[in-house]
Design an enzyme around this catalytic site. Structure first.
Site, PDB file in Angstrom:
ATOM      1  N   GLY A  46       1.084  -1.184  -0.071  1.00  0.00           N
ATOM      2  CA  GLY A  46      -0.011   0.220   0.044  1.00  0.00           C
ATOM      3  C   GLY A  46       0.894   1.270  -0.102  1.00  0.00           C
ATOM      4  O   GLY A  46       2.056   1.185   0.426  1.00  0.00           O
ATOM      5  N   GLN A  51       3.132  10.075   1.320  1.00  0.00           N
ATOM      6  CA  GLN A  51       4.083   9.126   1.317  1.00  0.00           C
ATOM      7  C   GLN A  51       5.181   9.607   0.067  1.00  0.00           C
ATOM      8  O   GLN A  51       6.210   9.497   0.251  1.00  0.00           O
ATOM      9  CB  GLN A  51       4.109   7.589   1.246  1.00  0.00           C
ATOM     10  CG  GLN A  51       3.581   7.197   2.555  1.00  0.00           C
ATOM     11  CD  GLN A  51       3.316   5.678   2.677  1.00  0.00           C
ATOM     12  OE1 GLN A  51       2.322   5.213   1.956  1.00  0.00           O
ATOM     13  NE2 GLN A  51       4.495   5.134   3.035  1.00  0.00           N
ATOM     14  N   CYS A  88       5.914  -0.294   6.962  1.00  0.00           N
ATOM     15  CA  CYS A  88       5.492   0.768   6.212  1.00  0.00           C
ATOM     16  C   CYS A  88       6.875   1.206   5.106  1.00  0.00           C
ATOM     17  O   CYS A  88       7.972   1.153   5.805  1.00  0.00           O
ATOM     18  CB  CYS A  88       5.276   1.980   6.951  1.00  0.00           C
ATOM     19  SG  CYS A  88       5.063   3.576   6.331  1.00  0.00           S
ATOM     20  N   LEU A  89       6.508   1.677   3.812  1.00  0.00           N
ATOM     21  CA  LEU A  89       7.716   2.059   3.033  1.00  0.00           C
ATOM     22  C   LEU A  89       8.144   3.377   3.605  1.00  0.00           C
ATOM     23  O   LEU A  89       9.617   3.395   2.997  1.00  0.00           O
ATOM     24  CB  LEU A  89       6.867   2.175   1.517  1.00  0.00           C
ATOM     25  CG  LEU A  89       6.464   0.901   0.785  1.00  0.00           C
ATOM     26  CD1 LEU A  89       5.880   1.199  -0.429  1.00  0.00           C
ATOM     27  CD2 LEU A  89       7.249  -0.093   0.763  1.00  0.00           C
ATOM     28  N   HIS A 130      -4.340   1.085   7.794  1.00  0.00           N
ATOM     29  CA  HIS A 130      -2.815   1.795   7.874  1.00  0.00           C
ATOM     30  C   HIS A 130      -2.738   2.894   6.728  1.00  0.00           C
ATOM     31  O   HIS A 130      -2.258   3.999   6.997  1.00  0.00           O
ATOM     32  CB  HIS A 130      -1.834   0.900   7.246  1.00  0.00           C
ATOM     33  CG  HIS A 130      -0.341   1.065   7.189  1.00  0.00           C
ATOM     34  ND1 HIS A 130       0.717   0.842   8.098  1.00  0.00           N
ATOM     35  CD2 HIS A 130       0.133   1.970   6.406  1.00  0.00           C
ATOM     36  CE1 HIS A 130       1.710   1.469   7.712  1.00  0.00           C
ATOM     37  NE2 HIS A 130       1.373   2.026   6.851  1.00  0.00           N
ATOM     38  N   GLU A 131      -3.133   2.777   5.536  1.00  0.00           N
ATOM     39  CA  GLU A 131      -3.166   3.517   4.452  1.00  0.00           C
ATOM     40  C   GLU A 131      -4.119   5.142   4.725  1.00  0.00           C
ATOM     41  O   GLU A 131      -3.540   6.179   4.247  1.00  0.00           O
ATOM     42  CB  GLU A 131      -3.357   3.097   3.073  1.00  0.00           C
ATOM     43  CG  GLU A 131      -2.353   2.018   2.755  1.00  0.00           C
ATOM     44  CD  GLU A 131      -1.046   2.394   2.839  1.00  0.00           C
ATOM     45  OE1 GLU A 131      -0.601   3.592   2.725  1.00  0.00           O
ATOM     46  OE2 GLU A 131      -0.265   1.437   2.938  1.00  0.00           O
ATOM     47  N   HIS A 134      -2.574   7.310   7.089  1.00  0.00           N
ATOM     48  CA  HIS A 134      -1.575   8.173   6.505  1.00  0.00           C
ATOM     49  C   HIS A 134      -2.103   9.815   6.020  1.00  0.00           C
ATOM     50  O   HIS A 134      -1.581  10.651   6.134  1.00  0.00           O
ATOM     51  CB  HIS A 134      -0.946   7.634   5.232  1.00  0.00           C
ATOM     52  CG  HIS A 134       0.487   6.700   5.505  1.00  0.00           C
ATOM     53  ND1 HIS A 134       1.253   7.201   6.194  1.00  0.00           N
ATOM     54  CD2 HIS A 134       0.627   5.562   5.052  1.00  0.00           C
ATOM     55  CE1 HIS A 134       2.292   6.219   6.080  1.00  0.00           C
ATOM     56  NE2 HIS A 134       1.794   5.126   5.586  1.00  0.00           N
TER      57      HIS A 134
HETATM   58 ZN    ZN Z   1       2.731   3.276   5.482  1.00  0.00          ZN
END
Ligand code: ZN
Length: 158
Positions: A46, A51, A88-89, A130-131, A134
C-alpha cells in the site's frame, strides 16, 4: 509513468492532513499511476499520496489480488481485532506489532470518480486502516506495541 521518491519518517509531510480530491485531472491520474508504479517497485502492499509528498486523499493498495485505488476513502464499519506485524514503506526495513480491526468496510471513489465499496479482512483490513491513517498524518509507529524490529525481505535472500 514515473517512480516517485518515497518520503521517510522524519519528513514533516508524513504528519500533515491531506485534502480531499474534488475532481479527476490528468495530473491526478498521472499521480495515481506513479503511485502504483512506486508501490510495486518498492514491493509494498500500500501507498498513500503523502508518502510521495502530495497532500491529497489518495491511496493505492495491492495485497496480491490486483490494484485498488481509493480516493477520499472513508471507513464505514469495522469489527473484530487482529494483532500482527506491520511495516511501512516510509519506515524501511522495520516492522512492529499493531492491533487493527479484522474486518473493515470502506467507501471511496475510484480513478474515474465512481463510488466504490470494499470489504477487507486480515491483511486487506490492515492495509485499509494503515493507508487511511496516512491521510490524517498518522504513522503506524504511534500504534506499535513494544519495539520496532528489523525485517529481512525475501528478495534479499539467496
Ligand atoms: Zn505506511
Amino acid at each position: 509513468m514515473a517512480l516517485r521518491t518515497i518520503r521517510t519518517e522524519g519528513d514533516p509531510v508524513l504528519h500533515k492532513i491531506s485534502r480531499p480530491v474534488k475532481e479527476m485531472t490528468p495530473k491526478i491520474r498521472t499521480l495515481i499511476f506513479d503511485m502504483l508504479d512506486t508501490m510495486y517497485e518498492a514491493m509494498g502492499v500500500g501507498l498513500a499520496a503523502p508518502q510521495v509528498g502530495i497532500l491529497k486523499r489518495i491511496v493505492t493498495i495491492d495485497i496480491g489480488e490486483g490494484p485498488i485505488v481509493l480516493i477520499n476513502p472513508e471507513i464505514l464499519e469495522t469489527s473484530g481485532e487482529q494483532t500482527g506485524d506491520e511495516g511501512c514503506l516510509s519506515v524501511p526495513g522495520m516492522a512492529g506489532q499493531v492491533t487493527r480491526p479484522d474486518y473493515v468496510k470502506v467507501k471511496a471513489l475510484d480513478e474515474n470518480m465512481n463510488e466504490v465499496i470494499y470489504e477487507g479482512t486480515e491483511l486487506l483490513a490492515r492495509a485499509f486502516c494503515h493507508e487511511i491513517d496516512h491521510l490524517d498524518g498518522k504513522m503506524y509507529t504511534e500504534l506499535v506495541e513494544g519495539d520496532l524490529h528489523r525485517v529481512t525481505y525475501d528478495e534479499d535472500e539467496e
